[in-house]
Write a protein that holds these residues in place. Structure first.
Motif, PDB file in Angstrom:
ATOM      1  N   CYS A  33      34.650  34.196  40.355  1.00 39.38           N
ATOM      2  CA  CYS A  33      33.568  34.752  39.529  1.00 39.38           C
ATOM      3  C   CYS A  33      33.122  36.088  40.092  1.00 39.38           C
ATOM      4  O   CYS A  33      32.875  36.213  41.291  1.00 39.38           O
ATOM      5  N   TYR A  35      30.373  37.349  39.735  1.00 37.19           N
ATOM      6  CA  TYR A  35      28.970  37.310  40.137  1.00 37.19           C
ATOM      7  C   TYR A  35      28.765  36.525  41.430  1.00 37.19           C
ATOM      8  O   TYR A  35      27.626  36.189  41.786  1.00 37.19           O
ATOM      9  N   GLY A  41      25.299  33.390  42.959  1.00 38.01           N
ATOM     10  CA  GLY A  41      26.505  33.063  43.717  1.00 38.01           C
ATOM     11  C   GLY A  41      26.213  32.401  45.048  1.00 38.01           C
ATOM     12  O   GLY A  41      27.055  31.692  45.589  1.00 38.01           O
ATOM     13  N   CYS A  44      26.076  28.693  44.577  1.00 40.62           N
ATOM     14  CA  CYS A  44      27.126  28.234  43.643  1.00 40.62           C
ATOM     15  C   CYS A  44      28.161  27.417  44.417  1.00 40.62           C
ATOM     16  O   CYS A  44      28.851  27.950  45.285  1.00 40.62           O
ATOM     17  N   THR A  97      33.130  29.345  36.551  1.00 37.75           N
ATOM     18  CA  THR A  97      33.163  30.802  36.436  1.00 37.75           C
ATOM     19  C   THR A  97      32.131  31.174  35.384  1.00 37.75           C
ATOM     20  O   THR A  97      31.433  30.296  34.856  1.00 37.75           O
ATOM     21  N   HIS A 130      25.353  33.469  32.823  1.00 35.42           N
ATOM     22  CA  HIS A 130      24.215  34.082  33.506  1.00 35.42           C
ATOM     23  C   HIS A 130      23.952  35.483  32.950  1.00 35.42           C
ATOM     24  O   HIS A 130      23.372  36.327  33.642  1.00 35.42           O
TER      25      HIS A 130
HETATM   26  S1  SF4 Z   1      26.628  30.368  39.282  1.00 32.28           S
HETATM   27 FE1  SF4 Z   1      28.020  30.913  37.596  1.00 32.28          FE
HETATM   28  S2  SF4 Z   1      27.782  33.111  37.350  1.00 32.28           S
HETATM   29 FE2  SF4 Z   1      26.941  32.593  39.376  1.00 32.28          FE
HETATM   30  S3  SF4 Z   1      28.656  32.824  40.811  1.00 32.28           S
HETATM   31 FE3  SF4 Z   1      28.661  30.682  40.178  1.00 32.28          FE
HETATM   32  S4  SF4 Z   1      30.077  30.595  38.430  1.00 32.28           S
HETATM   33 FE4  SF4 Z   1      29.510  32.753  38.749  1.00 32.28          FE
END
Ligand code: SF4
Length: 296
Positions: A33, A35, A41, A44, A97, A130
């Motif tokens: 990803c 982000y 992130g 995440c 992602t 997001h």
């Molecule tokens: S929460 Fe979603 S947008 Fe943020 S890094 Fe993880 S997969 Fe990417």
């Protein structure tokens, strides 16, 4: 950011765990990803998957599944048959992602999938992002509305704060832009949901509830202690994010007590029927056809 074009053999992944009740499949147009270095992130937990990262730092790479639409077309009938006795083909896009990484502008992988879904629509489609960028595909989403009985765009907005202060990276995209995108989607008749997950320190919960309530159909709230699928939020704790919050003085936000207080405020402001928590909220069928004139 290392960007690689890859070919995949499968694009529809049968769900397990948290999402199983509401979805038959997840669909990730990208691996990794863009982000990953943003605020979202940090906690995440996709970053723990060695299968995804192959040892690469989270946020440093993006694998673009360039044949995603073609593979969807070849896979969908078999997966639809499999899903038929399990509530139908219900797709969550995406789980590990973001379907609207900036590179989507160039590659259009999510766009190509929405286009192939016009021929092969699922029974349920949730686009989870997001970003405000589902607006790039407004016309395709509109075209899918009569074909997909349960279509919804979920935009994650974990806090009303523009930043959490020193030591925390910026958001993937500005909070205000994501709220405005929800408003635009709603005006366009696209069912939409604000996802406050995992909840981060909120400055003014009541005002935040009002803003989200005015912008979308319903709100789902979650806390890493409830929603990360591990006892005591272990998966999120492994990222170091809760400790970082505590070090920055936000310790009350790492407890469920504060989470419940905010949920109560949201229910008070929006009405309990528009506010859902954690697993139940993610799996609940979408808000139905929304419109600007919906009475709130
Ligand atoms: S929460 Fe979603 S947008 Fe943020 S890094 Fe993880 S997969 Fe990417």
């Amino acid at each position: 950011m290392q960007v690689h074009e890859i070919q995949v053999r499968s694009i529809l992944t049968r769900t397990g765990g948290f999402l199983r009740e509401g979805y038959s499949h997840t669909l990730n147009p990208y691996r990794g990803c863009a982000y990953g270095g943003a605020l979202c992130g940090l906690p995440c937990y996709a970053q723990h998957s060695v299968w995804i990262t192959s040892g690469r730092a989270w946020g440093s790479f993006l694998d673009v599944k360039v044949n995603a639409a073609e593979v969807y077309r070849s896979q969908v009938n078999r997966e639809r048959r499999w899903a038929a006795t399990r509530g139908g083909l219900r797709i969550y896009m995406s789980s590990v992602t973001d379907p609207y990484v900036p590179q989507e502008r160039q590659y259009g992988i999510t766009r190509s999938l929405l286009e192939v879904m016009l021929d092969e629509p699922p029974e349920r489609l949730v686009l989870q992002t997001h970003t405000p960028y589902p607006l790039w595909d407004l016309e395709r989403l509109r075209a899918l509305l009569p074909l997909v009985p349960d279509l919804s765009v979920n935009i994650s907005i974990e806090t009303d704060r523009d930043n959490l202060g020193p030591g925390f990276p910026p958001h993937a995209t500005p909070v205000a832009e994501r709220i405005t995108a929800l408003e635009s989607l709603r005006k366009a008749g696209i069912p939409c949901v604000a996802v406050v997950a995992p909840m981060l320190p909120i400055e003014d919960p009541r005002e935040f509830a009002r803003r989200l309530g005015a912008a979308c159909d319903r709100v789902v709230l979650d806390h890493f202690l409830l929603g990360d699928g591990s006892p005591g939020g272990l998966r999120t704790r492994r990222t170091g994010f809760p400790s970082k919050l505590e070090e920055a003085g936000w310790q009350q936000w790492t407890s469920l007590e504060q989470f419940e207080k905010v949920c109560d405020i949201f229910s008070e402001v929006l009405g309990a029927d528009r506010v859902q928590k954690s697993r139940h909220g993610f799996n609940t069928p979408g808000p139905g056809r929304c419109s600007e004139t919906t009475t709130r």
